[in-house]
Enzyme design. Structure first.
Site, PDB file in Angstrom:
ATOM      1  N   CYS A 187      -4.921  18.554  -1.793  1.00  0.00           N
ATOM      2  CA  CYS A 187      -4.850  17.691  -0.418  1.00  0.00           C
ATOM      3  C   CYS A 187      -4.900  18.597   0.567  1.00  0.00           C
ATOM      4  CB  CYS A 187      -3.441  16.821  -0.431  1.00  0.00           C
ATOM      5  SG  CYS A 187      -2.191  17.689   0.392  1.00  0.00           S
TER       6      CYS A 187
ATOM      7  N   ASP B 165      -0.138  -9.708   2.044  1.00  0.00           N
ATOM      8  CA  ASP B 165       0.778 -10.502   1.539  1.00  0.00           C
ATOM      9  C   ASP B 165       1.322 -11.539   2.322  1.00  0.00           C
ATOM     10  OD1 ASP B 165       2.110  -9.812   3.816  1.00  0.00           O
ATOM     11  OD2 ASP B 165       3.588  -8.420   2.953  1.00  0.00           O
ATOM     12  N   SER B 166       2.156 -12.436   1.918  1.00  0.00           N
ATOM     13  CA  SER B 166       2.393 -13.788   2.495  1.00  0.00           C
ATOM     14  C   SER B 166       3.152 -13.895   3.667  1.00  0.00           C
ATOM     15  CB  SER B 166       2.837 -14.779   1.286  1.00  0.00           C
ATOM     16  OG  SER B 166       4.252 -14.330   0.925  1.00  0.00           O
ATOM     17  N   GLY B 167       4.012 -13.017   3.778  1.00  0.00           N
ATOM     18  CA  GLY B 167       4.984 -12.839   4.819  1.00  0.00           C
ATOM     19  C   GLY B 167       6.429 -13.178   4.291  1.00  0.00           C
TER      20      GLY B 167
ATOM     21  N   HIS C 187      -0.368  14.490   1.909  1.00  0.00           N
ATOM     22  CA  HIS C 187      -0.048  14.986   0.466  1.00  0.00           C
ATOM     23  C   HIS C 187       0.328  13.842  -0.431  1.00  0.00           C
ATOM     24  CE1 HIS C 187       1.887  17.199  -2.740  1.00  0.00           C
ATOM     25  NE2 HIS C 187       2.946  16.415  -2.534  1.00  0.00           N
TER      26      HIS C 187
ATOM     27  N   CYS D 249      -1.669  20.955   1.268  1.00  0.00           N
ATOM     28  CA  CYS D 249      -1.309  22.057   0.258  1.00  0.00           C
ATOM     29  C   CYS D 249      -2.600  23.242   0.155  1.00  0.00           C
ATOM     30  CB  CYS D 249      -1.255  21.412  -1.238  1.00  0.00           C
ATOM     31  SG  CYS D 249       0.019  20.444  -1.372  1.00  0.00           S
TER      32      CYS D 249
ATOM     33  N   ASP E 271       1.876  -1.896  -5.175  1.00  0.00           N
ATOM     34  CA  ASP E 271       1.736  -1.322  -3.705  1.00  0.00           C
ATOM     35  C   ASP E 271       3.189  -0.953  -3.573  1.00  0.00           C
ATOM     36  OD1 ASP E 271       3.547  -3.517  -1.983  1.00  0.00           O
ATOM     37  OD2 ASP E 271       2.680  -4.507  -3.422  1.00  0.00           O
TER      38      ASP E 271
ATOM     39  N   CYS F 164      -2.102  21.302  -5.657  1.00  0.00           N
ATOM     40  CA  CYS F 164      -2.669  19.860  -5.240  1.00  0.00           C
ATOM     41  C   CYS F 164      -3.883  20.156  -4.341  1.00  0.00           C
ATOM     42  CB  CYS F 164      -1.262  19.427  -4.453  1.00  0.00           C
ATOM     43  SG  CYS F 164      -1.730  17.764  -3.336  1.00  0.00           S
TER      44      CYS F 164
ATOM     45  N   PHE G 288       8.291 -12.197   1.811  1.00  0.00           N
ATOM     46  CA  PHE G 288       9.353 -10.893   1.313  1.00  0.00           C
ATOM     47  C   PHE G 288       9.841 -10.377   2.780  1.00  0.00           C
ATOM     48  CE2 PHE G 288      10.079  -6.540   1.124  1.00  0.00           C
ATOM     49  CZ  PHE G 288      10.980  -6.440  -0.216  1.00  0.00           C
TER      50      PHE G 288
ATOM     51  N   ASP H 278       5.954 -17.226  -1.397  1.00  0.00           N
ATOM     52  CA  ASP H 278       6.992 -17.508  -2.258  1.00  0.00           C
ATOM     53  C   ASP H 278       8.404 -17.103  -1.635  1.00  0.00           C
ATOM     54  OD1 ASP H 278       6.528 -14.563  -1.779  1.00  0.00           O
ATOM     55  OD2 ASP H 278       7.352 -14.248  -3.934  1.00  0.00           O
TER      56      ASP H 278
HETATM   57 ZN   LIG Z   1      -0.699  18.317  -1.579  1.00  0.00          ZN
END
Ligand SMILES: [Zn+2]
Length: 405
Positions: free
Chosen positions: A333, A96-98, A362, A336, A289, A331, A100, A168
């Site tokens: 992951c 990003d540009s910084g 997760h 899980c 993002d 799930c 924000f 920006d």
């Molecule tokens: Zn999970």
């Protein structure tokens, strides 16, 4: 828009209504879209190793210019081979540009406003915003620093990201229309300065995304969309405060997207809760993002197919103390597959690092499955049914099965 496949090539493989599935070809390999981009704010997706993030299926992470400028500094990262090498990440990086972060300081926490959090004291201090950029005090060592359009480009060039964002000004939604109009104009002048610097000094394979601003005002959004689309950029990001609630945010997307080139890659900045992903993809957004999956993970909050609870639950709650089920049934992951809610409840309450790590794994798995499922559903011409199933409380893998034909 410019078209230079050496920098970035966007291939749209399938369309379903306004939604599309495709591939962004970057200097560090392909990124399948729609995509969620985990935040690697300070050169790390917090609590995870780069190889783990890649192992979850992610092909693009976001590094933060503001934080990396202050520590360890772009010179050191450049000396150490650039951000990819520094953090051991082989795939693509967007920076990003910084802007924000800096304007969050200036405007009393735009970030909090966008995320719907209450205002709180922010560290650091903005001293002056002018045509040349922003003068602010570093939260790391208290020194006075300046970041302008050329400076932001220079930092991002040193980091060596595959995609850079132009500087920006991120205006809050409570800003006067007049202020938002003047600020959007300045953002456009900064866009030209970023392009000029990048053209002369930028890495030849670094792509550059312009940012559409304009607050919640239809005419400003439209003018900004047309202005940004006319510039020699490789892709378009939609930024700024997108309204006070979700319907208003979707309204801002509806007033912006029709004025952008259909074939351009589109990034919705800072937004990525499960329902936002579904609504954004439906409207033609390709990449998102958001801090939510990783930040929630560090606070004992697990993403889950629970639309009535903003798709999350707090595993620290007493009712999970003896719960032997997984965080979310089905799930794939590690949290899980290997562990119970009771264990994660205990780890989170005890503030054990392993708890934060497991719930982060997760949450990133949940979001990766969500967007990957969306891409498959688009290819099958079943996106609306998929999104409806998710919004009705189906897990990504269940929604995918329902729409498999
Ligand atoms: Zn999970």
């Amino acid at each position: 828009m410019r078209s230079d496949p050496e920098r970035l090539r966007f291939e749209i493989a399938a369309r379903d209504g306004a939604a599309r599935a495709g591939v962004l070809h970057t200097a560090h390999g392909p990124v399948t879209t729609p995509a969620f981009i985990p935040l690697a704010t300070r050169a790390t997706v917090r609590s995870l190793e780069s190889s783990e993030v890649e192992g979850l299926g992610y092909e693009l992470v976001l590094g933060n210019t503001f934080h990396l400028l202050l520590a360890p500094g772009p010179e050191r990262i450049a000396e150490l081979g650039g951000l990819h090498e520094f953090m051991g990440w082989r795939r693509a990086i967007i920076t990003d540009s910084g802007g924000f972060q800096i304007f969050s300081l200036a405007h009393g926490a735009v970030a909090d406003e966008i995320k719907g959090r209450r205002r709180r004291e922010t560290e650091g201090k903005v001293l002056e915003v002018s045509e040349d950029g922003v003068r602010f005090r570093s939260y790391v060592d208290g020194t006075e620093r300046t970041l302008g359009p050329e400076g932001s480009m220079e930092v991002q060039a040193a980091l060596g990201s595959d995609i850079a964002l132009v500087l920006d000004e991120c205006t809050p939604f409570h800003a006067e229309r007049e202020y938002t109009a003047r600020s959007t104009e300045r953002t456009h002048r900064w866009l030209d300065r970023c392009l000029e610097w990048h053209e002369r000094n930028g890495p030849s394979r670094q792509a550059l995304f312009g940012i559409v601003q304009g607050g919640v005002h239809e005419d400003l959004r439209r003018a900004s969309a047309e202005r940004v689309a006319a510039a020699a950029i490789d892709g378009i990001a939609i930024g700024g405060t997108l309204g006070r609630d979700k319907p208003e945010m979707y309204g801002v997307l509806d007033m912006t997207l029709p004025h952008l080139p259909a074939d351009a890659p589109k990034h919705l900045l800072g937004i990525g809760e499960p329902d936002d992903l579904m609504q954004g993809i439906r409207r033609g957004i390709d990449v998102f993002d958001c801090a939510v999956p990783t930040r929630l993970g560090r606070h004992g909050m697990a993403l889950a197919p629970l639309p009535e609870q903003r798709f999350r639950f707090d595993v620290r709650r007493a009712s999970y103390a003896e719960d032997t089920g997984p965080l979310v049934e089905g799930c794939p992951c590690p949290a899980c597959r290997e562990h119970t809610r009771a264990y994660l409840h205990y780890l989170s309450r005890a503030e054990e690092l392993t708890g934060a790590r497991l719930i982060t794994l997760h949450n990133l798995t949940f979001v990766e499955r969500l967007v990957a499922g969306a891409g498959e559903a688009i290819a099958a011409g079943e996106y609306e049914r998929y999104a409806e199933a998710i919004l009705a409380g189906r897990a990504p893998w269940e929604a995918r099965e329902l729409t498999a034909g």
